[in-house]
Design an enzyme around this catalytic site. Structure first.
Site, PDB file in Angstrom:
ATOM      1  N   PHE A   1      -9.955   5.616  -1.174  1.00 51.83           N
ATOM      2  CA  PHE A   1      -8.991   4.360  -1.359  1.00 51.83           C
ATOM      3  C   PHE A   1      -7.741   4.243  -1.711  1.00 51.83           C
ATOM      4  O   PHE A   1      -7.151   5.001  -1.481  1.00 51.83           O
ATOM      5  CB  PHE A   1      -9.697   4.051  -2.446  1.00 51.83           C
ATOM      6  CG  PHE A   1      -9.734   4.648  -4.356  1.00 51.83           C
ATOM      7  CD1 PHE A   1      -8.329   5.187  -4.570  1.00 51.83           C
ATOM      8  CD2 PHE A   1     -10.205   3.906  -5.101  1.00 51.83           C
ATOM      9  CE1 PHE A   1      -8.435   6.026  -5.604  1.00 51.83           C
ATOM     10  CE2 PHE A   1      -9.500   4.497  -6.047  1.00 51.83           C
ATOM     11  CZ  PHE A   1      -9.127   5.162  -6.126  1.00 51.83           C
ATOM     12  N   GLU A   2      -7.097   2.992  -0.993  1.00 50.37           N
ATOM     13  CA  GLU A   2      -5.660   3.096  -0.852  1.00 50.37           C
ATOM     14  C   GLU A   2      -5.796   3.706   1.075  1.00 50.37           C
ATOM     15  O   GLU A   2      -4.483   4.177   1.460  1.00 50.37           O
ATOM     16  CB  GLU A   2      -4.931   3.612  -1.952  1.00 50.37           C
ATOM     17  CG  GLU A   2      -5.167   3.100  -3.079  1.00 50.37           C
ATOM     18  CD  GLU A   2      -3.826   1.218  -3.393  1.00 50.37           C
ATOM     19  OE1 GLU A   2      -4.076   1.204  -2.303  1.00 50.37           O
ATOM     20  OE2 GLU A   2      -4.719   1.336  -4.408  1.00 50.37           O
ATOM     21  N   GLY A   3      -6.307   3.588   1.717  1.00 42.56           N
ATOM     22  CA  GLY A   3      -6.750   4.062   3.192  1.00 42.56           C
ATOM     23  C   GLY A   3      -6.674   6.017   2.744  1.00 42.56           C
ATOM     24  O   GLY A   3      -6.047   6.353   2.211  1.00 42.56           O
TER      25      GLY A   3
ATOM     26  N   ARG B   1      -0.478   3.830  -2.385  1.00 43.45           N
ATOM     27  CA  ARG B   1      -0.564   5.331  -2.707  1.00 43.45           C
ATOM     28  C   ARG B   1       0.239   6.448  -3.148  1.00 43.45           C
ATOM     29  O   ARG B   1      -0.889   7.383  -4.302  1.00 43.45           O
ATOM     30  CB  ARG B   1      -0.460   5.406  -1.043  1.00 43.45           C
ATOM     31  CG  ARG B   1      -1.548   5.070   0.236  1.00 43.45           C
ATOM     32  CD  ARG B   1      -0.937   4.956   1.443  1.00 43.45           C
ATOM     33  NE  ARG B   1      -2.232   3.822   1.996  1.00 43.45           N
ATOM     34  CZ  ARG B   1      -1.352   3.132   3.140  1.00 43.45           C
ATOM     35  NH1 ARG B   1      -0.635   3.863   4.181  1.00 43.45           N
ATOM     36  NH2 ARG B   1      -2.375   2.925   4.097  1.00 43.45           N
TER      37      ARG B   1
ATOM     38  N   LEU C   1       1.153  -1.042  -0.356  1.00 40.46           N
ATOM     39  CA  LEU C   1       0.224   0.156   0.109  1.00 40.46           C
ATOM     40  C   LEU C   1       0.437   1.693  -0.193  1.00 40.46           C
ATOM     41  O   LEU C   1       0.468   2.446  -0.672  1.00 40.46           O
ATOM     42  CB  LEU C   1      -1.148  -0.199   1.051  1.00 40.46           C
ATOM     43  CG  LEU C   1      -1.990  -0.823   0.874  1.00 40.46           C
ATOM     44  CD1 LEU C   1      -2.687  -1.317   2.189  1.00 40.46           C
ATOM     45  CD2 LEU C   1      -2.742  -1.081   0.013  1.00 40.46           C
TER      46      LEU C   1
END
Length: 379
Positions: free
Chosen positions: A362-364, A243, A239
């Site tokens: 998304f992606e955190g 990111r 991730l």
């Protein structure tokens, strides 16, 4: 507008020119049709793979492009300037390949990576669940060890390319606690694997996002990536790179919105002069340009740290936070520049605004990015 890029060598400059040519011919001419009709662009990812754009940050020995991350991300940005959904799906594919490249055995790399990087196999990333998004440690999908592999049972959610991808980087529970999650390279056509109907999203309509149901699906033992219990470590390290991919997507989307706004402001006239020549609107465009350039600088700084082998997790979170917040503001301001026309589907800026929102999630989520950054500062 054509972004003037500081690239490390002539190979990188040639790659960007190739990307722009393909993006103009294959993406820009098709994006409006597919986003409006919410149809998948059949054959497009095969074209990108044949051009070598789906394996850029991986070694040439596996069929990759051997490019540093700072160059790969600028390719992603160029794609996003024409079609955000395709850029996001390309970033997710790269993320799925990461698990095999970084934690796969030599045999696994030789077996799968060449076809992945060539675009013959398109990947998805399956970490989130209906009740486990930001809290990845709460996932409940289970992989039970059996004589001939693992039986996977449970539900997954928010899968880009769901139902279309050839393989999924799947994270499932093989034990208890944070060390009880494992990573698998699961085939997309496995018996017992079914997908929900595509989510009805605000944007990124051309590439489906779905849930998945694993009903006792047998996954061969040789598809375990890394060791049992290593899954969250693999997921979180992937991730950090993912990111950066989203930061580049957001920057490309913001650049596209800025370009549309500037072009319109040069043509539209009020009170006897172009609206770009009114200071109030000119300053708004200046702030938009500053936000785009700042976002680009942030992701490039993080990418160069990654390429140099330096710690870059906090910088990846900063880049994702800054770039996606910038994309939301820039696309919103672009709608404002167009006035009432910006609120109609006659112009692309309303779509850009809808597409920008998911990039903060998304992606955190960006709240999670702030948590990552603050925890790093507290060390």
């Amino acid at each position: 507008m054509t972004v003037e890029r500081l690239l490390p060598d002539q190979d990188a400059r040639d790659l960007i020119e190739l990307t722009r040519d393909i993006a103009d011919k294959e993406l820009a001419r098709r994006v409006d049709e597919h986003e409006r009709s919410e149809t998948y662009p059949e054959g497009l990812f095969a074209t990108l793979g044949a051009a070598g754009l789906l394996g850029l940050p991986y070694p040439e020995e596996y069929g990759g492009g051997g490019q540093p991350y700072e160059v790969y991300l600028q390719v992603i940005e160029e794609l996003a300037m024409r079609w955000a959904a395709v850029a996001v799906a390309t970033s997710v594919h790269t993320l799925a390949c990461y698990t095999v490249f970084t934690h796969g055995t030599p045999e696994q790399r030789d077996r799968w990576l060449p076809r992945m990087l060539a675009g013959e196999l398109i990947g998805g990333y399956s970490l989130s669940e209906p009740q486990a998004g930001s809290d990845a440690g709460a996932l409940t999908c289970r992989a039970e060890r059996v004589a001939d592999g693992y039986r996977v049972t449970g539900n997954k959610a928010w899968i880009t390319h769901g139902g279309i991808a050839d393989f999924y980087a799947l994270f499932a529970r093989t034990g208890s606690g944070s060390r009880g999650v494992s990573c698998f390279l699961a085939p997309g056509s496995a018996d017992g694997l079914t997908f929900g109907r595509p989510e009805e999203k605000m944007g990124l309509h051309a590439v489906p996002t779905t849930s998945a149901h694993w009903d006792g699906v047998l996954v061969d033992a040789d598809r375990l990536i890394g060791e049992e219990g290593q899954g969250l470590q693999i997921a979180f390290s992937a991730l950090d790179s993912g990111r950066l991919g989203i930061a580049a997507c957001a920057t490309g989307l913001a650049q596209a919105a800025l370009d549309e706004a500037v072009a319109y402001a040069k043509e539209r006239q009020t009170f006897g002069k172009r609206i770009i020549d009114h200071q109030g609107l000119g300053f708004l465009l200046a702030d938009m340009a500053a936000a785009v350039d700042t976002a680009r600088a942030m992701y490039l700084d993080a990418a160069r740290r990654r390429d140099a082998g330096l710690p870059y997790g906090r910088h990846a979170s900063i880049a994702k936070l800054v770039a996606t917040d910038a994309a939301m503001k820039v696309t919103t301001d672009a709608v404002q520049v167009f006035g009432g026309y910006g609120y109609t589907r006659e112009y692309r800026v309303e779509r850009y605004m809808r597409e920008a929102k998911i990039m903060q999630i998304f992606e955190g989520t960006n709240q999670i990015q702030r948590l990552v950054i603050s925890r790093d500062l507290a060390k």
